[in-house]
Design a protein around this motif. Structure first.
Motif, PDB file in Angstrom:
ATOM      1  N   UNK A   1       3.808 -13.982   7.757  1.00 50.19           N
ATOM      2  CA  UNK A   1       2.872 -13.780   6.675  1.00 50.19           C
ATOM      3  C   UNK A   1       2.553 -15.136   6.042  1.00 50.19           C
ATOM      4  N   UNK A   2       1.288 -15.387   5.840  1.00 54.68           N
ATOM      5  CA  UNK A   2       0.873 -16.611   5.172  1.00 54.68           C
ATOM      6  C   UNK A   2       0.748 -16.321   3.682  1.00 54.68           C
ATOM      7  N   UNK A   3       1.370 -17.147   2.895  1.00 55.18           N
ATOM      8  CA  UNK A   3       1.354 -16.936   1.446  1.00 55.18           C
ATOM      9  C   UNK A   3       0.607 -18.068   0.766  1.00 55.18           C
ATOM     10  N   UNK A   4       0.184 -17.798  -0.419  1.00 46.84           N
ATOM     11  CA  UNK A   4      -0.488 -18.814  -1.208  1.00 46.84           C
ATOM     12  C   UNK A   4      -1.980 -18.573  -1.281  1.00 46.84           C
ATOM     13  N   UNK A   5      -2.646 -19.474  -1.935  1.00 48.08           N
ATOM     14  CA  UNK A   5      -4.082 -19.325  -2.168  1.00 48.08           C
ATOM     15  C   UNK A   5      -4.933 -19.889  -1.048  1.00 48.08           C
ATOM     16  N   UNK A   6      -4.318 -20.545  -0.073  1.00 47.71           N
ATOM     17  CA  UNK A   6      -5.101 -21.170   1.005  1.00 47.71           C
ATOM     18  C   UNK A   6      -5.580 -20.178   2.054  1.00 47.71           C
ATOM     19  N   UNK A   7      -4.974 -18.981   2.100  1.00 43.37           N
ATOM     20  CA  UNK A   7      -5.315 -17.993   3.116  1.00 43.37           C
ATOM     21  C   UNK A   7      -5.493 -16.624   2.487  1.00 43.37           C
ATOM     22  N   UNK A   8      -6.265 -15.776   3.164  1.00 50.33           N
ATOM     23  CA  UNK A   8      -6.392 -14.382   2.746  1.00 50.33           C
ATOM     24  C   UNK A   8      -6.260 -13.493   3.971  1.00 50.33           C
ATOM     25  N   UNK A   9      -5.697 -12.329   3.788  1.00 50.39           N
ATOM     26  CA  UNK A   9      -5.528 -11.380   4.887  1.00 50.39           C
ATOM     27  C   UNK A   9      -6.816 -10.576   5.063  1.00 50.39           C
ATOM     28  N   UNK A  10      -7.309 -10.548   6.299  1.00 48.07           N
ATOM     29  CA  UNK A  10      -8.443  -9.683   6.606  1.00 48.07           C
ATOM     30  C   UNK A  10      -7.946  -8.318   7.057  1.00 48.07           C
ATOM     31  N   UNK A  11      -6.957  -8.338   7.908  1.00 45.81           N
ATOM     32  CA  UNK A  11      -6.290  -7.140   8.416  1.00 45.81           C
ATOM     33  C   UNK A  11      -4.809  -7.471   8.535  1.00 45.81           C
ATOM     34  N   UNK A  12      -4.013  -6.503   8.902  1.00 42.19           N
ATOM     35  CA  UNK A  12      -2.585  -6.737   9.082  1.00 42.19           C
ATOM     36  C   UNK A  12      -2.373  -7.828  10.132  1.00 42.19           C
ATOM     37  N   UNK A  13      -1.712  -8.907   9.751  1.00 36.46           N
ATOM     38  CA  UNK A  13      -1.422 -10.059  10.620  1.00 36.46           C
ATOM     39  C   UNK A  13      -2.648 -10.839  11.074  1.00 36.46           C
ATOM     40  N   UNK A  14      -3.776 -10.690  10.392  1.00 38.68           N
ATOM     41  CA  UNK A  14      -4.978 -11.482  10.694  1.00 38.68           C
ATOM     42  C   UNK A  14      -5.411 -12.146   9.397  1.00 38.68           C
ATOM     43  N   UNK A  15      -5.352 -13.471   9.390  1.00 33.45           N
ATOM     44  CA  UNK A  15      -5.634 -14.246   8.179  1.00 33.45           C
ATOM     45  C   UNK A  15      -6.777 -15.222   8.423  1.00 33.45           C
ATOM     46  N   UNK A  16      -7.398 -15.640   7.342  1.00 27.96           N
ATOM     47  CA  UNK A  16      -8.479 -16.613   7.388  1.00 27.96           C
ATOM     48  C   UNK A  16      -8.327 -17.537   6.182  1.00 27.96           C
ATOM     49  N   UNK A  17      -8.852 -18.730   6.307  1.00 25.86           N
ATOM     50  CA  UNK A  17      -8.838 -19.666   5.193  1.00 25.86           C
ATOM     51  C   UNK A  17      -9.553 -19.040   3.998  1.00 25.86           C
TER      52      UNK A  17
END
Length: 65
Positions: A1-17
């Motif tokens: 899981x990516x945490x912080x404000x630099x990334x957002x989750x689009x779907x489960x285990x799929x993140x984007x800047x």
């Protein structure tokens, strides 16, 4: 899981800047990453093959799978 404000989750285990605009095409591509065997239909299929479909809404529509 990516945490912080630099990334957002689009779907489960799929993140984007976090500075990447969320579009209908981006949501479709995220769905393809989450479910590699997914099949798209309707406006989502048109979007992925590059046809203009007018989904430039403030809130992107959910993909048709």
């Amino acid at each position: 899981m990516l945490r912080g404000r630099r990334f957002r989750a689009l779907l489960h285990d799929v993140y984007v800047s976090s500075d990447t605009p969320v579009t209908h095409e981006l949501l479709c591509r995220a769905a393809r990453l989450a479910l590699p065997s997914v099949t798209f239909s309707h406006a989502s299929a048109c979007c992925l093959i590059g046809l203009p479909i007018g989904l430039n809404e403030p809130e992107p529509a959910k993909p048709h799978v």
